[in-house]
Design a protein around this motif. Structure first.
Motif, PDB file in Angstrom:
ATOM      1  N   VAL A 248       0.309   3.493  -5.917  1.00 45.91           N
ATOM      2  CA  VAL A 248       0.000   4.400  -4.802  1.00 45.91           C
ATOM      3  C   VAL A 248      -1.382   5.013  -4.981  1.00 45.91           C
ATOM      4  N   TYR A 252      -4.551   4.310  -2.365  1.00 45.20           N
ATOM      5  CA  TYR A 252      -5.006   5.403  -1.521  1.00 45.20           C
ATOM      6  C   TYR A 252      -6.421   5.878  -1.850  1.00 45.20           C
ATOM      7  N   ILE A 306       4.613   3.808   1.483  1.00 41.05           N
ATOM      8  CA  ILE A 306       3.211   3.637   1.094  1.00 41.05           C
ATOM      9  C   ILE A 306       2.352   3.272   2.293  1.00 41.05           C
ATOM     10  N   SER A 314       2.206   9.479  -0.096  1.00 48.14           N
ATOM     11  CA  SER A 314       2.171   9.599  -1.552  1.00 48.14           C
ATOM     12  C   SER A 314       3.264  10.543  -2.049  1.00 48.14           C
ATOM     13  N   VAL A 317       6.772   8.912  -1.930  1.00 48.74           N
ATOM     14  CA  VAL A 317       6.992   7.908  -2.970  1.00 48.74           C
ATOM     15  C   VAL A 317       7.354   8.582  -4.296  1.00 48.74           C
TER      16      VAL A 317
END
Length: 469
Positions: A248, A252, A306, A314, A317
């Motif tokens: 993640v 990102y 995601i 984020s 998750v």
């Protein structure tokens, strides 16, 4: 500078100290397994508590290592999972010849995961990944008298080597096109060229192997079945959780310029993973294989979260991984206890389980309800936030298909509940006396499953640690 080193790397140094203590115990006079496990559980409990005290954020070694409050929380989640797995393994380990070696292997992998989470470059990430993988393959072969365990280790090391090769190839291409491996510098140098997109596909394939994304999942069920239950639960929760945390973060931040490309890839992979996990879970009778395909389906839902590409994505998750730790370890805890004391690992063996073991039956049922996403368990809230994050992109087809697959998953989870409470069995599993440490671990998991979803503070706290994307 030295103070910064000790403060910022506090969690890694704590694990290293525990490893050295275990080495000294190994070199000293022989002690009973129960004494060793008491010492280890005390050290792991100290590690969890110490992980929440006196933390800071900063960068070391020219951005090779970095930490912040979110990374500290992620490491604490993994440390907590390690403690629970250790307590649940009591019945199996107390008769094993190599208890210290078992802990040395798992703590080495945990140290690698900590370095992987805090890696500030692709090279540091890769080194942490390898440190977390190689000892785990040895741990998978820890049932030394069983051929299945050796096969599991072989399959894990071969698949890991293949995925590592893909990762290295992708990393070399990224370096060739940008001239750097530092996470903070890469976003400005990624320009969506075909070579960079191909390099990212290789990296994505490497990550997909590690977290069992279809079609890179083929090793999962065989390894889960062959490895000892303690190692299987570690693979399912700790190893997968660590890679997801990094995945993640990298998507990102580092690969944000390629967001359009990886969104389309994750869209396809998430649906394929959910459907594959669900269809194969329906057919399983071995409990560990069943939980393997269940975990594959859960990863599909995580990929949907995601795709939200946002602070909410984020947060959802990390929140789901925390819930997954309690839900999956509650299920694995019961399976571990039954396997260690009776040798039974098939779902059909659990028919009429409630007649002889009502407490374990309810713990297993609550865990399965949470994995299925049945309210008011925490699993419902975890999946709800994942789907909410995915819906932020406005792709309601993806959410609809995922929701339909949730309904399908109810069938195979409730099939086990039906076997436990309703299916007749003339010779059910005999009454099991739950030792103290497994009892504490199981109750902790049940409390986590029942209450984390109801206390909004947990989600809000994780959300506050996440920087906006």
């Amino acid at each position: 500078m030295l103070n910064d080193f000790f403060i910022l790397m506090k969690q890694e140094l704590t694990i290293a100290v525990i490893i050295f203590i275990l080495l000294f115990l190994k070199l000293g006079k022989d002690r009973s397994n129960e004494t060793i496990m008491h010492v280890v559980n005390a050290l792991l409990l100290f590690n969890v508590i110490f992980g929440f005290i006196g933390n800071s954020q900063g960068i070391l070694f020219n951005e090779m290592y970095r930490t912040n409050p979110l990374m500290v929380l992620e490491k604490n989640i993994l440390s907590l999972a390690m403690l629970i797995i250790s307590m649940q393994s009591w019945s199996w380990l107390k008769t094993h010849k190599h208890v210290i070696e078992f802990y040395l292997l798992l703590l080495s992998t945990l140290l690698g995961m900590f370095f992987m989470i805090s890696g500030g470059t692709l090279l540091m990430f890769y080194l942490g990944l390898e440190l977390s993988t190689i000892p785990l393959a040895a741990a998978a072969n820890f049932n030394l008298t069983k051929r299945q365990s050796s096969e599991a280790a072989m399959k894990l090391i071969i698949s890991s080597a293949f995925s590592s090769g893909l990762l290295l190839f992708g990393i070399s291409m990224i370096y060739g096109t940008t001239g750097t491996l530092v996470f903070s510098q890469l976003p400005q140098l990624l320009t969506n060229t075909p070579l960079q997109i191909f390099a990212f596909i290789l990296l994505l394939a490497g990550f997909a192997f590690k977290i069992s994304v279809a079609p890179f999942h083929l090793w999962t069920a065989d390894v889960y079945e062959g490895a000892p239950v303690a190692v299987t639960s570690y693979l399912s929760v700790v190893s997968k959780g660590a890679v997801l945390f990094v995945f993640v973060s990298v998507l990102y931040t580092v690969f944000k310029p390629l967001a359009t490309a990886w969104y389309n890839m994750l869209f396809i992979l998430s649906l394929l993973t959910i459907i594959t996990g669900n269809l194969f879970a329906i057919r399983q009778d071995n409990f560990k294989r069943f939980l393997a395909f269940s975990s594959i389906a859960q990863v599909g839902f995580i990929l949907i979260g995601i795709t939200g590409s946002s602070q909410t994505g984020s947060t959802s998750v990390i929140y789901f991984v925390l819930i997954y730790v309690f839900s999956n370890l509650a299920a694995f805890g019961v399976v571990s206890l039954v396997s260690a004391l009776t040798g039974k690992e098939k779902i059909s063996d659990y028919k009429s389980f409630y007649k002889t073991n009502p407490v374990l039956s309810w713990i297993l049922t609550i865990a399965l309800f949470s994995l299925a996403g049945v309210p008011p368990t925490a699993g419902f809230f975890g999946k709800f936030f994942l789907l909410l994050a995915g819906a932020s992109k406005g792709n309601y087809l993806l959410i609809t298909i995922a929701s339909l697959n949730m309904i399908i998953s109810f069938y195979y989870y409730l099939r086990i509940v039906k076997a436990i409470f309703m299916d007749p069995n003339e010779q059910p599993i005999a009454k099991i006396t739950i030792p103290v440490f497994p009892r504490i671990a199981l109750y902790a998991c049940v409390i986590g499953v029942l209450f984390i979803g109801l206390f909004s503070y947990v989600y809000e706290y994780i959300h506050s640690l996440n920087s906006p994307f």
